[in-house]
Write an enzyme that holds these catalytic residues in place. Structure first.
Site, short mmCIF file in Angstrom:
data_model
loop_
_atom_site.label_atom_id
_atom_site.label_comp_id
_atom_site.label_asym_id
_atom_site.label_seq_id
_atom_site.Cartn_x
_atom_site.Cartn_y
_atom_site.Cartn_z
CG ASP A 125 4.48 12.96 11.79
OD1 ASP A 125 4.57 14.10 11.27
OD2 ASP A 125 4.86 11.93 11.22
CE LYS A 183 1.80 2.24 10.25
NZ LYS A 183 2.05 3.30 11.25
CG LEU A 238 -1.95 -1.12 1.31
CD1 LEU A 238 -2.67 -1.07 2.65
CD2 LEU A 238 -2.93 -1.03 0.16
#
Length: 576
Positions: free
Chosen positions: A470, A373, A351
């Site tokens: 972030d 991940k 992805l």
């Protein structure tokens, strides 16, 4: 018609903005005030020596090669200073940058005996200890703003070869300049540009060691990204897929035999420099508060609207579930299960990639789609980020946060298994002139409100107070109904419930989204996330990126443009 005093004041402020908009230099990329190195008092001998040295630093030589190292005073009141300009910067720009640095650095660190600050064009540091001929790799700042490389492995290899060749060239430079810049062809028809530089008082070995450390810092957060800059007291490194340096600049300094010994000089331009610096301070004092007030008002309105909507809905339907979902036990997945679900981590299932590592789409045996991940094995910092994300996200359950389904610690693999969010990230839509047409104002309002609810949960309503650090458009994922979900908690910080502020010596985040107090002083709090939310709000409304915003033929940042627009609007309304 006579103009009211308030209108005259606003007009004056607007004129200051218009005049200085193209000439005023922005604030530091980053700076450090060394509080543990001692303080000085006003009008002390050290204070006098510091002012004297900094006011004459850039004029204390007859040869302009961009490096200045001088001392002032004796004994414990002695001040040592180093100024270093980027190797391709012209002398006039170099001196202007150092003059701005000396004013801003003493303003940001008003009583510290040691401080350091970086602009794009120069670095300035001073101390009461000896800092000459010494390699110092810390403190370090790291900033990035690029996209993920399309061909990760090839990009990393080409970049590594380029940095190695430039490092050798920079380290072998003479005593006046240790600088190298160049470019090479990268994958997907991209060109990779890189620049490396050391303070030329270092030996070849010390320069090489410093640049090796800077290169290794890339794995901390810039691994696989197309843009990154790393700054250290003794060296700096930067790479990008867009040109950022003057390729025609002469990297070779004047011959040492032609360089005359530096002689003290008086600062004949102190008045004009001080005037320019004062003007810069005025601009910062006007623009930043105005922008923050604007963002605060919008954020408050969104929070109030969201809370009213939530209370109203509960009044009509008491059976509606709460925004906070009941947590389930985090599952530890078997590696073979994940490998099968992702078709052995095939490229077809990839992805994208973040600072953590690549992300793959998968499907479990029960038909449930997942996003996995996979931690980069050569990223030492990634292990810390992995543990951080597991501990944090496993305890966070909310409709507007990406849900962690499980993890895997097997065969040296570090894997996180998330719910699959089908509509990619927010930046995929709002920055594309065609795809953003799918986001009408109702959907944009819904997205803004959802992000606000997620932040409110992180900051106030969860069992832990979390500062994301972030928050940006690429970290907001959209589900099948275009509901936003905040993702990527690798850089998040955990606060005690009654804690309101924290400090860090390692600044992480994306340049352009970070709050001024975080960038300048390392201070972060819930307000840091609110600032990032405000920047994102502007991007959602305008469809423009904060960095690289085009205003006609000019390129500027979105925040500055909006600040100028607000002042102009206030002026127009105040005169009518």
């Amino acid at each position: 018609m006579a103009m009211a005093p308030s209108s005259s004041l606003l007009l004056s402020l607007l004129l200051i903005m218009l005049v200085s908009h193209t000439t005023a230099q922005p604030s530091f990329l980053y700076h450090f005030c060394m509080n543990d190195k001692g303080n000085y008092t006003e009008n002390s001998a050290y204070h006098t020596n510091l002012n004297t040295l900094l006011s004459t630093l850039s004029s204390n030589t007859q040869v302009d090669y961009g490096f200045y190292n001088f001392s002032q005073g004796q004994g414990s009141d002695k001040v040592n200073a180093i100024g270093l300009c980027r190797g391709d910067v012209k002398p006039d720009s170099c001196r202007s940058c150092l003059n701005d640095s000396r004013v801003l650095l003493t303003h940001r660190c008003p009583n510290q005996k040691e401080a350091i600050g970086w602009y794009d064009n120069c670095m300035l540091r001073y101390s009461n200890r000896s800092i000459f001929d010494t390699m110092e790799p810390d403190p370090t700042y790291l900033l990035w703003a690029g996209q993920n490389a399309t061909d990760m492995n090839q990009f990393i290899q080409v970049l590594r070869d380029l940095l190695d060749s430039l490092r050798t060239k920079a380290a072998s430079g003479g005593s006046l300049k240790k600088y190298a810049a160049g470019s090479t062809a990268g994958p997907s028809f991209q060109t990779i540009f890189a620049l490396l530089q050391c303070t030329p008082d270092l030996s070849e070995q010390d320069c090489d060691d410093c640049l090796v450390r800077a290169t290794s810092d890339i794995n901390d957060r810039c691994y696989g990204l197309t843009n990154c800059r790393i700054g250290k007291p003794s060296c700096n490194l930067r790479f990008d897929t867009s040109s950022f340096f003057n390729s025609t600049a002469d990297a070779s300094p004047p011959s040492p035999s032609k360089a005359s010994p530096p002689t003290p000089a008086t600062n004949t331009n102190s008045t004009s420099t001080k005037g320019k610096s004062n003007s810069t301070v005025i601009i910062i004092a006007v623009v930043v508060p105005t922008f923050l007030i604007f963002i605060l008002l919008i954020s408050v309105c969104i929070f109030i609207r969201a809370r009213k909507s939530k209370r109203s809905f509960h009044n009509h339907n008491d059976t509606e579930v709460n925004n906070e979902i009941e947590p389930t036990d985090t599952l530890q997945f078997n590696f073979d299960t994940i490998r099968t679900a992702t078709n052995n981590f095939s490229e077809e299932n990839k992805l994208g990639r973040g600072g953590f590592g690549p992300v793959f789409k998968g499907k479990l045996s029960n038909g449930r789609e997942i996003a996995v991940k996979r931690l980069s094995m050569n990223s030492g910092q990634g292990d810390t980020e992995f543990k951080n994300e597991v501990l944090l996200v496993a305890k966070l359950q909310h409709r507007n946060l990406v849900r962690l389904l499980g993890f895997c610690l097997e065969r040296k693999e570090r894997l996180l298994v998330y719910e699959f969010v089908p509509n990619k990230s927010l930046d995929y839509f709002i920055f594309d002139p065609i795809k953003r047409a799918h986001l009408d104002w109702e959907k944009r309002y819904k997205i803004i409100g959802g992000i606000a609810k997620g932040l409110l949960y992180l900051h106030e309503d969860s069992r832990l107070r979390i500062i994301h650090r972030d928050l940006k458009a690429s970290n907001i994922l959209l589900d099948e109904e275009m509901n936003p979900k905040i993702s990527d908690f690798g850089m998040a910080r955990l606060f005690l419930v009654d804690q309101t502020q924290g400090n860090t010596n390692r600044v992480v985040g994306t340049y352009g989204y970070m709050a001024p107090e975080y960038v300048m002083q390392g201070q972060f709090s819930v307000k840091s996330d609110v600032f990032s939310f405000g920047v994102m709000l502007l991007e959602i409304v305008s469809g423009q990126k904060n960095s690289g915003f085009h205003n006609g033929e000019d390129v500027e940042d979105l925040i500055s443009f909006v600040s100028l627009f607000l002042l102009l609007t206030i002026f127009i309304f105040s005169t009518n």
